[in-house]
Design an enzyme around this catalytic site. Structure first.
Site, mmCIF file in Angstrom:
data_model
loop_
_atom_site.group_PDB
_atom_site.id
_atom_site.type_symbol
_atom_site.label_atom_id
_atom_site.label_comp_id
_atom_site.label_asym_id
_atom_site.label_seq_id
_atom_site.Cartn_x
_atom_site.Cartn_y
_atom_site.Cartn_z
ATOM 1 N N VAL A 72 38.035 25.942 39.069
ATOM 2 C CA VAL A 72 38.667 24.622 39.158
ATOM 3 C C VAL A 72 37.984 23.619 38.224
ATOM 4 C CG1 VAL A 72 39.096 22.658 40.686
ATOM 5 C CG2 VAL A 72 39.467 24.998 41.507
ATOM 6 N N THR B 159 42.474 45.018 44.483
ATOM 7 C CA THR B 159 43.032 43.784 43.925
ATOM 8 C C THR B 159 43.444 43.984 42.469
ATOM 9 O OG1 THR B 159 41.486 42.569 45.315
ATOM 10 C CG2 THR B 159 42.518 41.343 43.517
ATOM 11 N N ASP C 25 30.389 45.540 47.131
ATOM 12 C CA ASP C 25 30.078 46.957 46.894
ATOM 13 C C ASP C 25 29.485 47.252 45.515
ATOM 14 O OD1 ASP C 25 30.843 47.697 49.403
ATOM 15 O OD2 ASP C 25 32.880 48.237 48.832
#
EC number: 2.7.1.11
Lengths: 332, 332, 332, 332
Positions: free
Chosen positions: B24, B105, B128
């Site tokens: 952002v 993802t 992980d």
């Protein structure tokens, strides 16, 4: 009184080392020697004692576990075993024995005192806080803080994924860790041995919480609640609720026993350790030294092992009022 | 480029918020607007986007979890789902998409890019550390530190009671958390998917360690080692060894996912978040931004999801040499 | 009673948010609305109130600081200022006011109550624990633990370099943080407003400790001890002792105010917050709700601000016996 | 090679013990004995060496400080002192020396090697991370995390009271701790030796931040920035800005040196410790073992002490873009 012995027995608890240190330095202040018995009653039988001085207990106040180690001793449950322990103590010219531990430790001590009239003082060292005669036991505050830190962490995931987590905390016979960590962790429900709630009721409340908005929830389960482990309870809820309620389970386990003791536990352990030595000096025996309303109190060991210490109604009410209400976003 | 969207998907990881913040503020620096998509791909399909400004991401760098939440999205696995996602992005005039997550993802992202040629950059956010194309993933350092703190605590008890503990850490497909927390925790053995050790061998080594002196031991088991959960592995060992080896089991579970991100993870997340924005600006897409040898690197998403990242031989050797030797007191 | 207002004032303390949450949810349970006043008395005068609901206080129990912010208000010390505050409260139809803060906060409240007969209940929120009418104040336990963690860290260096450290902790008027962190941190000396020790005496004791063997030492100094800051005290000792005693100085400062509240502080804050609401409901006013011997107690505000709460002799004795003796290796 | 000696020198750093452990166990693996020298070069001159075995270094991987202690040694700066050190090493039949420390330690080592051609390997152990030849030094990651935790705590107060805090972190010659803790702590400004900013500029930027809305700010100052201590800098700003900007000051001080080492530092220390032993075995000397791009690298000691390691431009840019912008609520 010239020489006392000290041992730790039962499950280890953070602050036991601070207590050993206080016994040793408190004794040194009064000109008394201290023999540290390794591995609890088992070491007493085997004669595994080492001299402890002010400098040997330097730099242990902040250590978890117990430098004297702990162990089970089936032999101390026999008359022969206790006789050997008595012989060792008299051979070493020990005038009094300080035992740091929980309910099982004190039961053993009681039998020993009854048989040999040997001066023994108990110090409550257990994370469970389930001993009558003291408001707090050594290790309890640390264990609660460890549980709360774990709940805080799990809440990050519960909230991010809008899931329900069932977290099992220690407490075989009592819900002390569960109630305090539940309140402090902002858990939506706390499941205790002291208060029954049926699976049906629980599912109904969880459904209500979910109404209106998807949301996360944290349930804290005391190990000794009665229905079994968190895995068993979660399965039961999942089964009865259909696929609707998908609980995740975490069992905190042994991380609750260890770790650097909190300030509270170090101070409590220091007060009780000195109190044990000075209790022996004043001729007290067959007692446990505890803290009641912030004062040192000596209670009969018999009372300690036989009476229960109920969880305060005020705390149970707190969970219901502050955490359990159904509100839009149930987080914390 | 005037507007980008950002989402978090898959298991949450500490540092995801620091990454959102960097996206952002990095975008703001370049005059680009940011839409935060809630609940991963699911929110993309439902059009659940909110405008994020520099001030809406104030004070989140230190929070675990993800303010954008995460969720599974079976619908995104369908062409219709992905079409809806694409429609939403084009309707909102979004020029690029940043997805923070793990392998699953990125697989979803890859399919989406292939179908709609929409500019997507992935950011490795998973505890992980099993992603090719980056030395470290966001959340890994925090998870390892959480595991090490837990091992330190359990060692207090292991040592006090002279017991063997088997500690299961996360890592479904890789032993990264296990190897690092094992080395740092001084674990006597680390059981990984990458290195097989039979129960018989393990028992033999544990017996050797016990010879000479009673002692404690810590074994760290990676979730995905292959033989099952810690409970299963412990039962197997107990069964084969007779009653001789009495292993205690602790499964760290979800506490490894949450918590305040470490300094490392906050900085990594900040670098990668800014790198993702500036990657899009430079026309990069279908890539993951990672850190290799301390430099920002953009790797093809295809490569990232298909190549494996083996654990360094040097680390495996460290465990053997520093922790695994048989010595009198095996502690740490 | 339909509507209450709540504000935080004075120095922030960990647990204030847990208390705000308890006020809001406790009130909701009784069907009472809550207005949160921002920036203490200053916001009361400016009419800076926001409605707080059960969900607006979600997920704040674990946050340090205060979501309502705090500020000094010179205007509230004037009649005109207090009149404006009163007008705001009556305009908003507020039936009672709960102020969370310390001595200064309560003095302001007292004047306000005396002038306008408005129902006010105080809640002790200050890290200093110097308020009569409660055994513990909100924030104290966390501050002590923060100080102890700092002492533990500094001890690593003190021991490695065999140096003497003088650590200044907060407590302008009282030595509560100093005494508890000193005991728990194993400090060799604790310098308090309550107990004077001359530089000459101190030097003599430090010299004695050094005799026989080189060693480290930790001295904890309460901010309000009387001789000035740690730097001043250290200079004084160095000057009087020649170059012999080389003290290092650390001033813990504002880290003691912030941070995640401990379990104790969250529970205390929850109990007192609910107690404040239920006190108002029972018609209590011009009182502070505190915890004495683990029971909720309402004391007159007048008494609270005027009476002192001395440090227990038992704790002072603990430092001398357990920490202060001259022994070979003085560590901890 | 049959026997090596190891010592720690200079300021202590978390992870030094993990490194000693790795040296001892790495040597044991290769059948080499280890003598631990107490109190750095001073102990080398006095012949204060103790034999270290695998079990004597058990359970130290998680301890801050150094079990071998550290001290200044003016005598080692003389030829006579170094001759005594050499004599001790040869009398004890030591074949190689491993020195864990920082720049000063290595300068001493260099002189020693030049005079006596004795095989020496340096290991970078300092929280400052200012050594050429390694990406990270032992203790740096822990120190940064300690500083970040402190910043997080102070932010609670900064935000609650809407104040500006100036926090001084360690780093006499470099801004490494400042830049990393500043980024990770979300500090609005980082003041470094490497980058000058005038008081006038700083005041101007702080004023801009304050425009529009009252807000808090965190400024991180590296100890060696150049203008003096945080107190001096704050006074300068207050004076030049009139009463407008009321900065609070916190000097983190020695808490940054101690504490339980982070996972990163334990692993780094383990790798470098083993690397030092195996470096000696391979005939390397007059080098420092470091980690560059995650690989063990041996650099000439001369280069290490004479070359500087600049802070990455990327990190400086991160602070400006992510933290330094003027936005409504400047928090974090």
């Amino acid at each position: 009184m010239k020489r006392v012995a000290v041992l730790t027995s039962g499950g280890d608890a953070p602050g036991m080392n601070a207590c050993i240190r206080a016994v040793v330095r408190g004794a040194a202040y009064h000109g008394i020697e201290v023999i540290g018995i390794r591995r609890g009653y088992s070491g007493l039988i085997l004669g595994d004692g080492i001299q402890l001085t002010s400098s040997t207990v330097s730099n242990i106040i902040q250590r978890g576990g117990t430098i004297l180690k702990s162990a089970r001793s089936p032999e101390f449950r026999t008359v022969e075993g206790r006789q050997k322990a008595y012989d060792y103590l008299t051979n070493r010219a020990v005038d009094g024995l300080i035992v740091i531990g929980g309910n099982g430790t004190f039961k053993g001590a009681l039998q020993f005192v009854d048989e040999f009239s040997f001066p023994v003082i108990g110090v409550p060292g257990t994370i469970d806080n389930d001993l009558f005669g003291t408001d707090y036991t050594i290790g309890y505050d640390t264990a609660v803080n460890t549980a709360v830190e774990a709940i805080d962490k799990i809440r990050d995931t519960a909230d991010s994924h809008e899931r329900i987590f069932l977290i099992e905390v220690m407490g075989r016979d009592s819900g002390y860790i569960a109630i305090q960590s539940g309140i402090a962790g902002g858990a939506e429900r706390v499941l205790l041995p002291e208060t029954g709630v049926s699976a049906a009721e629980l599912i109904e409340r969880l459904r209500q919480d979910r109404n209106g908005s998807q949301s996360s929830a944290i349930l804290v389960l005391a190990e000794g609640e009665g229905r079994g482990t968190a895995t068993v309870v979660a399965e039961q809820i999942k089964k009865q609720s259909g696929t609707e309620l998908d609980l995740r389970v975490t069992t905190l386990g042994h991380i609750q026993r260890g770790g650097v003791p909190s300030a509270c536990d170090r101070i409590l352990a220091s007060r009780l350790g000195l109190g044990a030595v000075e209790g022996l000096l004043k001729g007290k025996q067959k007692v446990m030294v505890g803290l009641v309303n912030n004062e040192l109190v000596y209670s009969g060991l018999q009372e300690t092992v036989s009476r229960s210490k109920p969880i305060s109604e005020e705390l149970l009410r707190l969970v219901t009022i502050l955490n359990g209400s159904a509100f839009a976003d149930s987080r914390g």
